[in-house]
Scaffold this active site. Structure first.
Site, PDB file in Angstrom:
ATOM      1  N   HIS A   9      94.271  14.880  52.854  1.00  0.00           N
ATOM      2  CA  HIS A   9      95.044  16.118  52.807  1.00  0.00           C
ATOM      3  C   HIS A   9      94.712  16.854  51.511  1.00  0.00           C
ATOM      4  O   HIS A   9      94.295  16.231  50.529  1.00  0.00           O
ATOM      5  CB  HIS A   9      96.547  15.807  52.865  1.00  0.00           C
ATOM      6  CG  HIS A   9      97.042  15.466  54.238  1.00  0.00           C
ATOM      7  ND1 HIS A   9      98.012  14.517  54.470  1.00  0.00           N
ATOM      8  CD2 HIS A   9      96.694  15.962  55.450  1.00  0.00           C
ATOM      9  CE1 HIS A   9      98.252  14.447  55.774  1.00  0.00           C
ATOM     10  NE2 HIS A   9      97.456  15.310  56.386  1.00  0.00           N
ATOM     11  N   GLY A  55      90.773  19.301  59.607  1.00  0.00           N
ATOM     12  CA  GLY A  55      91.922  18.615  60.193  1.00  0.00           C
ATOM     13  C   GLY A  55      92.824  19.487  61.061  1.00  0.00           C
ATOM     14  O   GLY A  55      93.094  19.157  62.221  1.00  0.00           O
ATOM     15  N   ASP A  60      91.239  15.618  62.855  1.00  0.00           N
ATOM     16  CA  ASP A  60      91.913  14.311  62.952  1.00  0.00           C
ATOM     17  C   ASP A  60      91.789  13.768  64.382  1.00  0.00           C
ATOM     18  O   ASP A  60      91.616  12.560  64.584  1.00  0.00           O
ATOM     19  CB  ASP A  60      93.400  14.431  62.592  1.00  0.00           C
ATOM     20  CG  ASP A  60      93.615  14.869  61.162  1.00  0.00           C
ATOM     21  OD1 ASP A  60      94.116  14.078  60.373  1.00  0.00           O
ATOM     22  OD2 ASP A  60      93.248  16.009  60.852  1.00  0.00           O
ATOM     23  N   ASP A  80      99.033  13.071  52.080  1.00  0.00           N
ATOM     24  CA  ASP A  80      99.982  13.649  51.137  1.00  0.00           C
ATOM     25  C   ASP A  80     101.361  13.616  51.787  1.00  0.00           C
ATOM     26  O   ASP A  80     101.661  14.447  52.651  1.00  0.00           O
ATOM     27  CB  ASP A  80      99.576  15.087  50.813  1.00  0.00           C
ATOM     28  CG  ASP A  80     100.528  15.720  49.819  1.00  0.00           C
ATOM     29  OD1 ASP A  80     101.502  15.051  49.411  1.00  0.00           O
ATOM     30  OD2 ASP A  80     100.300  16.886  49.453  1.00  0.00           O
ATOM     31  N   HIS A  87      99.434  20.297  61.572  1.00  0.00           N
ATOM     32  CA  HIS A  87      98.882  19.405  62.591  1.00  0.00           C
ATOM     33  C   HIS A  87      99.449  17.992  62.463  1.00  0.00           C
ATOM     34  O   HIS A  87      98.790  17.012  62.807  1.00  0.00           O
ATOM     35  CB  HIS A  87      97.353  19.381  62.490  1.00  0.00           C
ATOM     36  CG  HIS A  87      96.868  18.976  61.118  1.00  0.00           C
ATOM     37  ND1 HIS A  87      97.237  19.628  59.969  1.00  0.00           N
ATOM     38  CD2 HIS A  87      96.052  17.969  60.726  1.00  0.00           C
ATOM     39  CE1 HIS A  87      96.663  19.040  58.934  1.00  0.00           C
ATOM     40  NE2 HIS A  87      95.952  18.024  59.371  1.00  0.00           N
ATOM     41  N   ASP A  90      98.877  15.570  65.236  1.00  0.00           N
ATOM     42  CA  ASP A  90      97.532  14.965  65.283  1.00  0.00           C
ATOM     43  C   ASP A  90      97.452  13.770  64.339  1.00  0.00           C
ATOM     44  O   ASP A  90      96.803  12.760  64.631  1.00  0.00           O
ATOM     45  CB  ASP A  90      96.455  15.982  64.882  1.00  0.00           C
ATOM     46  CG  ASP A  90      96.359  17.164  65.832  1.00  0.00           C
ATOM     47  OD1 ASP A  90      97.285  17.357  66.628  1.00  0.00           O
ATOM     48  OD2 ASP A  90      95.354  17.893  65.760  1.00  0.00           O
ATOM     49  N   ARG A  96      98.643   6.252  65.531  1.00  0.00           N
ATOM     50  CA  ARG A  96      98.999   5.497  66.733  1.00  0.00           C
ATOM     51  C   ARG A  96      97.755   4.907  67.401  1.00  0.00           C
ATOM     52  O   ARG A  96      97.728   3.739  67.800  1.00  0.00           O
ATOM     53  CB  ARG A  96      99.756   6.399  67.721  1.00  0.00           C
ATOM     54  CG  ARG A  96     100.131   5.669  68.981  1.00  0.00           C
ATOM     55  CD  ARG A  96     100.885   6.520  69.985  1.00  0.00           C
ATOM     56  NE  ARG A  96     101.007   5.741  71.198  1.00  0.00           N
ATOM     57  CZ  ARG A  96     100.070   5.651  72.124  1.00  0.00           C
ATOM     58  NH1 ARG A  96      98.930   6.318  71.989  1.00  0.00           N
ATOM     59  NH2 ARG A  96     100.233   4.883  73.175  1.00  0.00           N
TER      60      ARG A  96
HETATM   61  O1  LIG Z   1      94.008  17.889  57.442  1.00  0.00           O
HETATM   62  C1  LIG Z   1      93.404  16.878  57.194  1.00  0.00           C
HETATM   63  C2  LIG Z   1      93.982  15.578  57.519  1.00  0.00           C
HETATM   64  O2  LIG Z   1      95.105  15.630  58.347  1.00  0.00           O
HETATM   65  C3  LIG Z   1      92.093  16.918  56.554  1.00  0.00           C
HETATM   66  O3  LIG Z   1      91.354  18.029  56.995  1.00  0.00           O
HETATM   67  P1  LIG Z   1      90.248  18.651  56.059  1.00  0.00           P
HETATM   68  O4  LIG Z   1      89.355  17.547  55.605  1.00  0.00           O
HETATM   69  O5  LIG Z   1      89.508  19.645  56.888  1.00  0.00           O
HETATM   70  O6  LIG Z   1      90.972  19.280  54.893  1.00  0.00           O
END
Ligand SMILES: O=C(CO)COP(=O)(O)O
Length: 122
Positions: A9, A55, A60, A80, A87, A90, A96
């Site tokens: 994150h 992500g 993800d 984080d 998302h 996701d 899971r």
């Molecule tokens: O959002 C993320 C994990 O949930 C990571 O995505 P990015 O690597 O594109 O920032």
């Protein structure tokens, strides 16, 4: 070759980069796959990686699909817990799927280090 997925994150990307730099020699020996923006940071360390979508737009989910196909040795996910993520469904799905398929997943740097050290102990 063994494949490890790296995801971070935004709030944890600096810690992820520190982790990668501390473990470059180990990580050079495996294939890496990463979500999009994380992947750019991975490449900036000199490591090669297969970059998936970012992500929030499906990255993800793409990593989860690899886990479901048993194509990953482990996932190192620098989450984080204090951030808000559009998302989040996701992210929950990814964790899971790892539990369904018994794929090791670290969600913080301390566990990531333990997993990586165990993986390379021989
Ligand atoms: O959002 C993320 C994990 O949930 C990571 O995505 P990015 O690597 O594109 O920032």
């Amino acid at each position: 070759m063994k494949k490890i997925a790296i995801i971070a994150h935004d709030g944890k990307k600096p810690e992820m980069v520190n982790f990668l730099n501390r473990n470059l020699e180990k990580l050079k020996k495996v294939e890496l796959v990463a979500t999009g923006t994380t992947g750019t940071h991975v490449e900036n360390t000199g490591l090669k990686t297969d970059k998936k979508l970012s992500g929030p737009i499906g990255g993800d989910a793409q990593i989860a699909a690899l886990a479901a196909e048993k194509k990953l040795s482990m996932i190192l996910f620098f989450r984080d817990p204090l951030g808000k993520h559009p998302h989040e469904p996701d992210v929950q799905m990814l964790m899971r799927i790892c539990d369904v398929h018994n794929i090791p997943i670290a969600t913080n740097p301390a566990t990531a280090q333990l997993l990586l050290d165990a993986f390379f102990k021989d």
